[in-house]
Design a protein around this motif. Structure first.
Motif, mmCIF file in Angstrom:
data_model
loop_
_atom_site.group_PDB
_atom_site.id
_atom_site.type_symbol
_atom_site.label_atom_id
_atom_site.label_comp_id
_atom_site.label_asym_id
_atom_site.label_seq_id
_atom_site.Cartn_x
_atom_site.Cartn_y
_atom_site.Cartn_z
ATOM 1 N N PRO A 228 0.810 -1.232 0.000
ATOM 2 C CA PRO A 228 0.000 0.000 0.000
ATOM 3 C C PRO A 228 0.837 1.273 0.000
ATOM 4 C CG PRO A 228 -0.882 -1.584 1.577
ATOM 5 C CD PRO A 228 0.434 -2.123 1.128
ATOM 6 N N LEU A 229 1.945 1.281 0.737
ATOM 7 C CA LEU A 229 2.770 2.492 0.786
ATOM 8 C C LEU A 229 3.553 2.715 -0.502
ATOM 9 C CD1 LEU A 229 4.156 2.321 4.440
ATOM 10 C CD2 LEU A 229 2.307 3.742 3.549
ATOM 11 N N SER A 230 3.740 1.670 -1.287
ATOM 12 C CA SER A 230 4.451 1.818 -2.556
ATOM 13 C C SER A 230 3.523 2.034 -3.741
ATOM 14 C CB SER A 230 5.313 0.585 -2.821
ATOM 15 O OG SER A 230 4.502 -0.580 -2.979
ATOM 16 N N VAL A 297 -10.145 6.084 -14.776
ATOM 17 C CA VAL A 297 -10.785 4.916 -14.150
ATOM 18 C C VAL A 297 -9.782 4.139 -13.317
ATOM 19 C CG1 VAL A 297 -11.897 2.705 -14.635
ATOM 20 C CG2 VAL A 297 -12.579 4.746 -15.913
ATOM 21 N N PHE A 298 -8.589 3.946 -13.848
ATOM 22 C CA PHE A 298 -7.549 3.222 -13.091
ATOM 23 C C PHE A 298 -7.201 3.970 -11.812
ATOM 24 C CE2 PHE A 298 -2.999 2.734 -12.130
ATOM 25 C CZ PHE A 298 -2.960 1.373 -11.885
ATOM 26 N N LEU A 299 -7.097 5.290 -11.888
ATOM 27 C CA LEU A 299 -6.764 6.078 -10.708
ATOM 28 C C LEU A 299 -7.857 5.983 -9.656
ATOM 29 C CD1 LEU A 299 -4.617 7.990 -9.586
ATOM 30 C CD2 LEU A 299 -5.889 9.889 -10.581
ATOM 31 N N LEU A 300 -9.114 6.017 -10.071
ATOM 32 C CA LEU A 300 -10.220 5.910 -9.124
ATOM 33 C C LEU A 300 -10.272 4.525 -8.483
ATOM 34 C CD1 LEU A 300 -13.044 7.800 -11.085
ATOM 35 C CD2 LEU A 300 -11.718 8.628 -9.133
ATOM 36 N N VAL A 301 -10.032 3.486 -9.275
ATOM 37 C CA VAL A 301 -10.065 2.120 -8.737
ATOM 38 C C VAL A 301 -8.938 1.918 -7.730
ATOM 39 C CG1 VAL A 301 -9.756 -0.309 -9.343
ATOM 40 C CG2 VAL A 301 -11.232 1.147 -10.739
ATOM 41 N N THR A 302 -7.733 2.374 -8.058
ATOM 42 C CA THR A 302 -6.620 2.214 -7.134
ATOM 43 C C THR A 302 -6.830 3.033 -5.866
ATOM 44 O OG1 THR A 302 -5.449 3.960 -8.377
ATOM 45 C CG2 THR A 302 -4.929 1.662 -8.903
ATOM 46 N N ARG A 303 -7.443 4.196 -5.985
ATOM 47 C CA ARG A 303 -7.699 4.993 -4.788
ATOM 48 C C ARG A 303 -8.719 4.310 -3.883
ATOM 49 N NH1 ARG A 303 -8.757 11.230 -5.729
ATOM 50 N NH2 ARG A 303 -6.580 10.963 -6.396
ATOM 51 N N LYS A 304 -9.755 3.726 -4.469
ATOM 52 C CA LYS A 304 -10.727 2.986 -3.668
ATOM 53 C C LYS A 304 -10.070 1.789 -2.990
ATOM 54 C CE LYS A 304 -14.504 5.387 -4.469
ATOM 55 N NZ LYS A 304 -15.237 6.073 -3.359
ATOM 56 N N ALA A 305 -9.192 1.099 -3.731
ATOM 57 C CA ALA A 305 -8.500 -0.048 -3.141
ATOM 58 C C ALA A 305 -7.592 0.370 -1.988
ATOM 59 C CB ALA A 305 -7.680 -0.764 -4.225
ATOM 60 N N GLN A 306 -6.911 1.519 -2.131
ATOM 61 C CA GLN A 306 -6.065 2.006 -1.062
ATOM 62 C C GLN A 306 -6.886 2.369 0.181
ATOM 63 O OE1 GLN A 306 -3.791 4.929 -3.620
ATOM 64 N NE2 GLN A 306 -2.120 4.259 -2.309
#
Length: 310
Positions: A228-230, A297-306
């Motif tokens: 998560p930190l990387s 879309v990729f940025l939003l998905v990764t932000r939700k996952a984080q």
């Protein structure tokens, strides 16, 4: 004690000079000072990037009439780009090949960056230089090198034939999507190693020690802390690879063959042999819009996952 004689004059009032309204706003606003320092770079970017983009956008609404261009604004090029199946097929293939190359590059480069960040304690810069040394050569030379390696009589086929593992050269290695993916993954690896290394190097080691004290093993410690930190480095690496490789036309032209051609080859064909610059400009704009959409879309998905992992 003798007092000084009093005079009828009043002492002069020293007025403090206050900065003007704009100067005061400049001193109070940190963002304004930052934008002021960035202004030379922003000016260069406006001239070198924004101006050509405006010209390309304006040209996309033109049409070709014989050997001349009709500058009457029209959406005919965009309608053709959306309606003809060949454009959609090339666009889908480009996203597929670029996506596979991006995932492969990040997965291959992450362990290297992790090793240098966590297990190399001396001469880290030397390791970084050694990992990026192959990328100091020309991009075209590296593409031609992979063409020699993947060829019918190349290194891989010759080695497999000499060992008796195959009876005939493997045809899927060259002039295919496989060749394009392998070459792109190697050619853009340096752009993944550097952001991944920087992101991993900035991780506070005390957090890993705390996770160990709380009972996490190496696997859980990696999944719950390190990964998560990387993620900022992973996201940066994905953007740095996916965006340029989607529009690449050199590698598909030299190694792709008919099945490995991408949307960049089609755009280059419109600007070159076909001489239909307005259609090439429209395809370029459509490609940029699709890339921006996929990146968002990729940025939003990764932000939700984080947020879920936090």
């Amino acid at each position: 004690m003798i007092d000084a004689p009093l005079t009828g004059t009043r002492p002069a009032v020293v007025q403090e000079r206050r900065p003007g309204r704009l100067a005061g706003l400049f001193h109070r606003s940190e963002s304004l000072r930052g934008y002021t320092m960035l202004s030379p770079t922003m000016l260069v970017m406006a001239v070198g990037i924004l101006a050509p983009f405006i010209i390309l956008l304006a040209m996309s609404f033109w049409t070709r009439q014989g050997f001349e261009f009709d500058t009457t604004p029209t959406f005919a090029n965009y309608a053709r780009a959306m309606s003809e199946p060949i454009f959609g097929a090339f666009l889908a293939r480009s996203f597929w090949v670029s996506g596979i190359a991006t995932v492969a590059t990040v997965l291959l480069c992450y362990p290297m960056a992790y090793y240098v960040a966590f297990h190399v304690h001396r001469n880290k810069m030397l390791w970084i230089v050694l990992m990026t040394l192959p990328f100091w050569t020309s991009y075209l030379l590296r593409v031609f090198a992979w063409k020699v390696i993947l060829g019918y009589e190349g290194v891989i086929n010759s080695a497999l034939l000499s060992m008796g593992l195959i009876d005939a050269p493997l045809e899927f290695l060259l002039y295919s999507q496989t060749a394009v993916i392998i070459t792109l993954a190697h050619a853009w690896a340096a752009f993944a190693i550097l952001p991944l290394y920087v992101s991993l190097e900035k991780i506070d080691r005390s957090l890993l020690e705390a996770a160990t004290d709380l009972g996490d093993g190496p696997a859980w410690r990696f999944l719950r802390v390190t990964l998560p930190l990387s993620m900022p480095g992973v996201i940066a690496a994905v953007f740095l690879i996916f965006i340029p490789t989607t529009g690449d036309f050199i590698t598909p032209a030299l190694l792709g063959g008919p099945d490995g051609a991408m949307i960049g080859n089609l755009i280059q064909l419109q600007f070159g042999a076909v001489n239909n610059w307005p259609m090439g400009a429209a395809l370029s704009i459509v490609l940029m819009l699709w890339i921006a959409t996929v990146a968002l879309v990729f940025l939003l998905v990764t932000r939700k996952a984080q947020e879920r992992l936090a």
